[in-house]
Structures are given as structure tokens and as C-alpha cells.
Design a protein around this motif. Sequence first.
Motif, PDB file in Angstrom:
ATOM      1  N   LYS A   1       0.798  -1.238   0.000  1.00 54.24           N
ATOM      2  CA  LYS A   1       0.000   0.000   0.000  1.00 54.24           C
ATOM      3  C   LYS A   1       0.821   1.273   0.000  1.00 54.24           C
ATOM      4  O   LYS A   1       0.431   2.267  -0.590  1.00 54.24           O
ATOM      5  CB  LYS A   1      -0.892   0.012   1.248  1.00 54.24           C
ATOM      6  CG  LYS A   1      -2.064  -0.957   1.176  1.00 54.24           C
ATOM      7  CD  LYS A   1      -3.384  -0.206   1.083  1.00 54.24           C
ATOM      8  CE  LYS A   1      -4.534  -1.100   0.701  1.00 54.24           C
ATOM      9  NZ  LYS A   1      -4.801  -2.149   1.677  1.00 54.24           N
TER      10      LYS A   1
ATOM     11  N   TYR B   1     -14.071  -8.474  -0.050  1.00 52.68           N
ATOM     12  CA  TYR B   1     -12.609  -8.438  -0.002  1.00 52.68           C
ATOM     13  C   TYR B   1     -12.223  -8.053   1.411  1.00 52.68           C
ATOM     14  O   TYR B   1     -12.515  -6.941   1.855  1.00 52.68           O
ATOM     15  CB  TYR B   1     -12.141  -7.439  -1.049  1.00 52.68           C
ATOM     16  CG  TYR B   1     -10.766  -6.806  -0.923  1.00 52.68           C
ATOM     17  CD1 TYR B   1     -10.081  -6.660   0.275  1.00 52.68           C
ATOM     18  CD2 TYR B   1     -10.144  -6.300  -2.048  1.00 52.68           C
ATOM     19  CE1 TYR B   1      -8.846  -6.056   0.348  1.00 52.68           C
ATOM     20  CE2 TYR B   1      -8.907  -5.682  -1.986  1.00 52.68           C
ATOM     21  CZ  TYR B   1      -8.282  -5.570  -0.774  1.00 52.68           C
ATOM     22  OH  TYR B   1      -7.060  -4.950  -0.696  1.00 52.68           O
TER      23      TYR B   1
ATOM     24  N   PRO C   1      -4.123  -3.672  -7.014  1.00 51.53           N
ATOM     25  CA  PRO C   1      -3.730  -4.630  -8.053  1.00 51.53           C
ATOM     26  C   PRO C   1      -3.865  -6.124  -7.708  1.00 51.53           C
ATOM     27  O   PRO C   1      -3.322  -6.947  -8.448  1.00 51.53           O
ATOM     28  CB  PRO C   1      -2.251  -4.304  -8.257  1.00 51.53           C
ATOM     29  CG  PRO C   1      -1.772  -3.951  -6.886  1.00 51.53           C
ATOM     30  CD  PRO C   1      -2.933  -3.277  -6.207  1.00 51.53           C
TER      31      PRO C   1
END
Length: 436
Positions: free
Chosen positions: A198, A253, A275
Motif C-alpha cells: 500500500k 474483499y 492490483p
Amino acid sequence: MRVCVVGGGGREHALAHVLGRSCEVVVTPGNAGIVGSTPVPAEEIAADLYVIGPEAPLVEGLADKLRARGKLVFGPGADGARLEGSKGWMKQLLVSAGVPTAAHGTFSEAAQALKFLDTLGDLFVIKTDGLAAGKGVLVTEDRAEADAAVRDYISGEAFGDAGRRVVIEEGLSGPELSLLALCDGNRAVCLAPAQDFKRVGEGDVGPNTGGMGAYSPVPQAPLSLVEEVMERAVLPTLAELQKRGIDYRGVLYAGLMLTTEGVKVLEYNVRFGDPEAQVVLPRLHNDLAEMLAQAAAGQLCVEPLYSDDAAVTVVCAAQGYPGSARVGDAIQGIEAANASEGVTVFCAGVASAPVAVGAPHKQPDSFAEGDKSLALRGGGLVTAGGRVLSVTGQGPSLAAARERAYGGVAQIDWPGRYFRGDIAWAGISDNLERSA
Ligand code: AMP
Ligand code: GLY
């Protein structure tokens, strides 16, 4: 089957690429690097299945609009998308469902928020309640910085309305993991774990970004850990959503931290990670369209199957990202990278280069023309956003995948291009330690 993918980033390119193995794919709005892109809105596109990539249209209710027209949609309605649209709501739901998460408070008044900071230890975590493109989280040991952020968020100066309510959390530490589960309202199946990077700088320093790279599988995440997360987090969350009358069909998620006290959920997102999608989806053996259509219809019955290959993706960003990014630079080398074994380039912040008057210019007109040939037949591509593209390498081991990804990155260039050189290094060194 004809599938309409909504969105225009690297995640949507990966979705289109993998769905394209078995289907005709149209992407709206897509981008100049994704074959099959169209500016026509999803509501006006005829398709058998709609897959909504980013969080913003989900939070705004696009899935509801399409379902109201009788369409088959993979992606939660606005009710379920609140999990990502309001971190305060999400935290409250986690507490009701008994899911382990960081202690927190939600505030709209700076004075109360600052008082809550007094009760925390040495690490302060300030988050916007609303959507902030992955940039609304500050993690700091500096109390003065935390105080300033609280004031800037709540005044609206930092993130507009998204930050007027803040969630403040105790700081946790440990390795992070992304687990993406496909849900059909009742049932959930977990995709392969991935690790995301991140922070903008190598060694995990600097501001948070949308994600600078990812890899899958993750040596630190054996099947037992995945099962624990399903039992203790994903399934209780789905049950709590059901209890509230929310029929959740899409990706759940879980952003996790592996703390010394066990696994904790840092956040939920309501879509594939970006990604993470660029490493999880290319490894999938199943027909992705069939799986997503089953989930969308409330009839998920296949289990995900993965190739033994590993995948590593490296995001190449424009100079200035995650602040305001320099755009308009000509991108070189995408075709060469794509031609390398085990390398696929997924485009995000790109646009078609202006074409000189009279020069031949042909836009690709169908996905069937082949994903690897891209839009490069026209005037080429220029940078048009912060995260410009990601390069995925696949290979028989993480080390091989990593080498291929960085080999691909080395073939691509534009002025001011930035990428992290340490993506997946931790996964490999962990492997080396284990085998030593
Ligand atoms: P989020 O968008 O909530 O996942 O936060 C973005 C990133 O901030 C996470 O991937 C972590 O690196 C970090 N973070 C979020 N919450 C915490 C926390 N409670 N303690 C430590 N780091 C955190
Ligand atoms: N890679 C982090 C996210 O998609 O939110």
C-alpha cells in the motif's frame, strides 16, 4: 456469453483479459489500452452478465439499476456496498457480527475525536468514513500529525464530505493479507490469497496509495489461515448482512492484518482489489465468467482452482503519485513487454496519444482482435493518471514470477515513471528462510 465489465483501471483490464478466455467482453468506459473499451454507459449495453469493477458505481447503486432492468449483475447493491462506502457502518457491522477488528470510534466533532486519541497507544490511525480512492487513511506515531489530520478531515479541507466523519482506530501491526471471497448471497468461496503493497515507498514508507504491487500465492497464508478467515470473518459478515435483509452478490474483499493476537479485519472492500486482481485472476483455472454468473444468480457451486504458478504484479506510476500526477508523457515498450514469456501488461491511467493530422489511426474494434495487440496501432499511449499500468509476471515460483514482472517493467518507459523495486521480495525471502 457477452460480458460487460464496468470500470477503466488495471483491475478491469485483468477482468477483461481473463473473462476474454471464454467470452466476448465489452468494457465501459475502459481505457485506451483495453481492447473492447466503449464510452457507452452500462445501462445501454446489451450483455448476459455485468461485472462492476470499482467501488464508486457500486456505492451509487449501479448494480440496483441494472437488476431493476432484469440484468444479471455481479456486484452488491448500494445496501451491501455501504461496507466500503462508510467505514463507520462497516465497523459497526463487524462488531455486531463478532468479527475481530481494531478498537475504534467514529466522530464528526473534532474535540471528541481528539479526546479519543488520548486513549490510544503510540500508533494512531485516522480514516475518512467515506470513499477517498484508497488515500483517506493516515497511520502515524506522531500525535501532532494525527491531531492535524483529525482537524483537516473533519473540516472537509482534506477529503471534502468523505472526511467530515472520521473513524479513529487503535494501531495494529503485523503482515497484511488480502482475501477475496466470491459471494452469492448465501454462500462464499475464497479466491487465492494475495499480498498488496500500500505504501508508495520501498520498505513500506511514505503515504498510502491504491496499491503499488501484489503477489499470489502468499507463503504466510496456508489453507488453515484461509479457512480461519472464512469461519471467523467472511461467513459471519455474510450472515449479518443477510440478517439485515441484504442479499450480497459480489466480492467481499477482506483486508487483514496478522497480529500477535490473531487475524483481524482492517477493512472490507466490495470489489476485486486493484492490483490484487492482476495476480489472483490470471492464476485461476476455472471459467471466470461461469463463476461470476453463478454468484450473480445466487447459485455459486464451483470451487476455484488455481494453477501452481505464482504471479507478481508491479505497478508503474506517474511522477507525483499519490499526489497530483504528471500526465501526457508518451509510453514506450508495452508491446515488447507483452511479447515476453509470462508477462502481461494491464493498463490503467493511459490515453491515446494525439495523432498527427493525416496520419493513419485505427482503434481496435473488438476484443477478438487479441488482448496483446492493444491500442498501439494508432498514435500509441500517453500517461493519463497516477497508477499508469501494472506488469504481471507469471512463473513456476514467486522468484521466477518476480523476475518476469521486473523484466517486463524494464522494457517499459516514460519520463518520470516510478515503481517500487521490492514487490514480493518479502514473500521470496520468507520462502528462502523456510527452506533453509
Ligand atoms: P484500509 O483502507 O482501512 O485497509 O487502510 C489502508 C492501510 O492502512 C492498511 O492496508 C494498513 O496498512 C493501514 N491500516 C489500516 N488500519 C490500520 C490499523 N488499525 N492499524 C495499523 N495499520 C492500519
Ligand atoms: N489494493 C487495495 C484495494 O484495492 O483497495
